[in-house]
Enzyme design. Structure first.
Site, PDB file in Angstrom:
ATOM      1  N   TYR A 110      35.426  42.691  39.791  1.00  0.00           N
ATOM      2  CA  TYR A 110      36.458  43.151  39.980  1.00  0.00           C
ATOM      3  C   TYR A 110      37.721  42.652  40.814  1.00  0.00           C
ATOM      4  O   TYR A 110      37.927  41.825  40.605  1.00  0.00           O
ATOM      5  CB  TYR A 110      35.668  44.290  41.218  1.00  0.00           C
ATOM      6  CG  TYR A 110      34.963  44.725  41.162  1.00  0.00           C
ATOM      7  CD1 TYR A 110      34.702  46.654  40.404  1.00  0.00           C
ATOM      8  CD2 TYR A 110      33.458  44.790  41.876  1.00  0.00           C
ATOM      9  CE1 TYR A 110      33.883  47.172  40.599  1.00  0.00           C
ATOM     10  CE2 TYR A 110      32.924  45.622  41.182  1.00  0.00           C
ATOM     11  CZ  TYR A 110      32.766  46.466  40.429  1.00  0.00           C
ATOM     12  OH  TYR A 110      31.425  47.958  40.797  1.00  0.00           O
TER      13      TYR A 110
ATOM     14  N   HIS B 258      31.434  54.127  34.836  1.00  0.00           N
ATOM     15  CA  HIS B 258      30.920  53.724  36.714  1.00  0.00           C
ATOM     16  C   HIS B 258      29.880  54.577  36.660  1.00  0.00           C
ATOM     17  O   HIS B 258      29.259  54.866  37.886  1.00  0.00           O
ATOM     18  CB  HIS B 258      31.745  53.603  37.318  1.00  0.00           C
ATOM     19  CG  HIS B 258      31.602  52.266  38.111  1.00  0.00           C
ATOM     20  ND1 HIS B 258      32.388  51.201  38.004  1.00  0.00           N
ATOM     21  CD2 HIS B 258      30.597  52.117  39.249  1.00  0.00           C
ATOM     22  CE1 HIS B 258      31.900  50.703  38.752  1.00  0.00           C
ATOM     23  NE2 HIS B 258      30.657  50.939  39.609  1.00  0.00           N
TER      24      HIS B 258
ATOM     25  N   THR C   3      35.816  44.874  35.513  1.00  0.00           N
ATOM     26  CA  THR C   3      35.181  46.355  36.112  1.00  0.00           C
ATOM     27  C   THR C   3      36.463  46.800  36.533  1.00  0.00           C
ATOM     28  O   THR C   3      36.736  46.349  37.723  1.00  0.00           O
ATOM     29  CB  THR C   3      34.507  46.287  36.551  1.00  0.00           C
ATOM     30  OG1 THR C   3      32.783  45.699  35.388  1.00  0.00           O
ATOM     31  CG2 THR C   3      34.161  47.936  36.917  1.00  0.00           C
TER      32      THR C   3
ATOM     33  N   LYS D 274      35.688  46.358  31.349  1.00  0.00           N
ATOM     34  CA  LYS D 274      35.056  47.494  31.893  1.00  0.00           C
ATOM     35  C   LYS D 274      35.257  48.579  32.522  1.00  0.00           C
ATOM     36  O   LYS D 274      36.001  49.058  32.621  1.00  0.00           O
ATOM     37  CB  LYS D 274      33.380  46.816  32.576  1.00  0.00           C
ATOM     38  CG  LYS D 274      32.276  47.709  32.725  1.00  0.00           C
ATOM     39  CD  LYS D 274      31.347  47.468  32.895  1.00  0.00           C
ATOM     40  CE  LYS D 274      30.012  48.288  32.937  1.00  0.00           C
ATOM     41  NZ  LYS D 274      30.135  49.503  33.989  1.00  0.00           N
TER      42      LYS D 274
ATOM     43  N   SER E  72      27.089  41.678  38.633  1.00  0.00           N
ATOM     44  CA  SER E  72      28.015  41.297  39.320  1.00  0.00           C
ATOM     45  C   SER E  72      28.515  40.550  40.250  1.00  0.00           C
ATOM     46  O   SER E  72      27.780  39.404  40.703  1.00  0.00           O
ATOM     47  CB  SER E  72      27.376  42.815  40.567  1.00  0.00           C
ATOM     48  OG  SER E  72      28.621  43.414  41.609  1.00  0.00           O
TER      49      SER E  72
END
Length: 409
Positions: A142, A295, A168, A271, A120
């Site tokens: 993100y 999520h 994501t 995602k 991440s």
């Protein structure tokens, strides 16, 4: 997997090995301070989606053969150009304060078990530290910051050796939870430690781990550091950046994919897909893979379990892109069910975090071993020699199970 010599020499000490993800979760609960454990299990609002992610798997049955089993079975396959030894991939999760080694320990476990490490951009360890373990690493982003900042982050991930990018985009992060949100401090300083001491001191083994490592739980995000900065923003500063960034359009998704392709020429996964029409738009945007995901129940509560969405999406786009799923996987049989319904692999999050909390790198390896064993048992019982032989006919799915949302007429 057998117990280590340390436990054999002292049978009164708790066996570090565990036989299921459920046991890993219980050990994590006993080891972690309540706010930390609460952050792992929390879902949005009343937790309907969190519950359905797991419960939906229990609605699917298997019908084993009594004879004619295959003596040799394999579960390796390719995903986004990388060979993995089992169809279980480490999903990117933010700030892993459950163990001082955090994502580095997880990456070492992934490398040891021959699978992919998803990292991440909210992680507590840098992409450079993680790729240095030798793990095949996919970097997750993100849609935060301006475009120049996002390109800088992609370039950094590429330079560090990331072999894929995961975007994501499904995170809505409802603040309301019926049981209350876990307390996450802005930063861990002396005042915070004093204030939270009553909760932390009840978990001396967790505290001892960090003390022995000469560290305190790191709540900053080093992968979000801007060029020239030595440290990343706090979790809340990163969250503020996400909140103040206008949400992306499908043109933005295509732009993101194109930028990553220009920088690296490596594959791109989207995602958070839960609708057939979104899956079709993802194909148009040029993605190599998509993850059917809600999520982990931290998106909009009431979103169907991810496993309910897999087959309708895989049937429409599975011949054009690779389809994976995440959400609620706790057993090897869950993995087999997902693959039979069209997923190429699954991503796990909470399961490996519980293993990390229970026993560090060895605990993550233990979780992967548990899942591998369960997959092998299911393949044996179903009478197939490989994952490629699995079809929807190998599972028993009740009427009305699937959710085909946004499917064009």
């Amino acid at each position: 997997m057998s117990a280590g010599p340390e436990w054999l020499a002292n049978p009164w000490k708790q066996n570090p090995w565990f036989e299921s993800v459920a046991v890993a979760q219980e050990r994590a609960r006993r080891r972690l301070p309540a706010p930390v454990y609460g952050a792992l299990v929390a879902g949005s609002e009343r937790g309907q989606t969190v519950d359905d992610n797991q419960a939906a798997f229990s609605e699917i049955g298997l019908s084993p053969h009594v004879a004619g089993h295959q003596a040799h079975r394999t579960m390796s396959r390719m995903l986004m150009g990388q060979e993995i030894s089992l169809p279980v991939v480490i999903s990117p999760t933010g700030v892993q304060a459950v163990h001082p080694d955090g994502e580095v320990a997880v990456a070492r476990a992934a490398a040891a078990r021959g699978t992919i490490m998803g990292l991440s951009n909210f992680a507590s360890k840098s992409v450079e530290e993680v790729t240095a373990t030798g793990a095949t690493t996919f970097f997750q982003m993100y849609w935060t910051g301006d475009r120049d900042v996002m390109v800088q982050r992609m370039q950094r991930a590429h330079d560090a050796g990331a072999l894929g990018l995961i975007a994501t985009l499904d995170w809505s992060f409802s603040m309301g939870r019926d049981w209350g949100s876990p307390e996450i401090p802005e930063k861990v300083d002396l005042r915070t430690m004093v204030r939270m001491a009553p909760k932390v001191l009840t978990r001396p083994r967790w505290l001892y781990q960090f003390g022995r490592a000469g560290a305190i739980p790191d709540l900053t995000a080093p992968n979000l550091a801007r060029p020239g900065e030595t440290t990343g923003p706090t979790f809340f500063a990163a969250y503020y950046e996400w909140m103040t960034t206008p949400p992306p359009s499908w043109d933005d998704v295509a732009w993101m994919r194109e930028q990553w392709h220009q920088i690296s020429g490596r594959p791109f996964m989207l995602k958070g897909v839960g609708r057939v029409d979104d899956a079709l738009r993802a194909v148009d945007a040029g993605v190599a893979a998509l993850s059917v995901s809600n999520h982990g129940g931290n998106n909009l509560d009431g979103t169907p379990a991810a496993i309910r969405l897999v087959q309708p999406i895989a049937e429409r786009v599975g011949g054009q892109v690779e389809v994976v799923m995440d959400g609620g996987v706790r057993r090897g049989s869950d993995v087999v069910k997902a693959v039979a319904l069209g997923a190429r692999a699954v991503l796990i999050g909470r399961a490996y975090l519980w293993g990390l909390a229970a026993n560090g790198q060895a605990g993550v390896e233990n979780v992967l071993d548990v899942l591998r064993s369960g997959i092998d048992s299911a393949l044996l019982g179903l009478g197939v020699a490989s994952l490629d032989e699995l079809t929807p006919e190998h599972v028993l799915v009740p009427d009305g199970f699937h959710r085909s949302i946004g499917a064009p007429d």
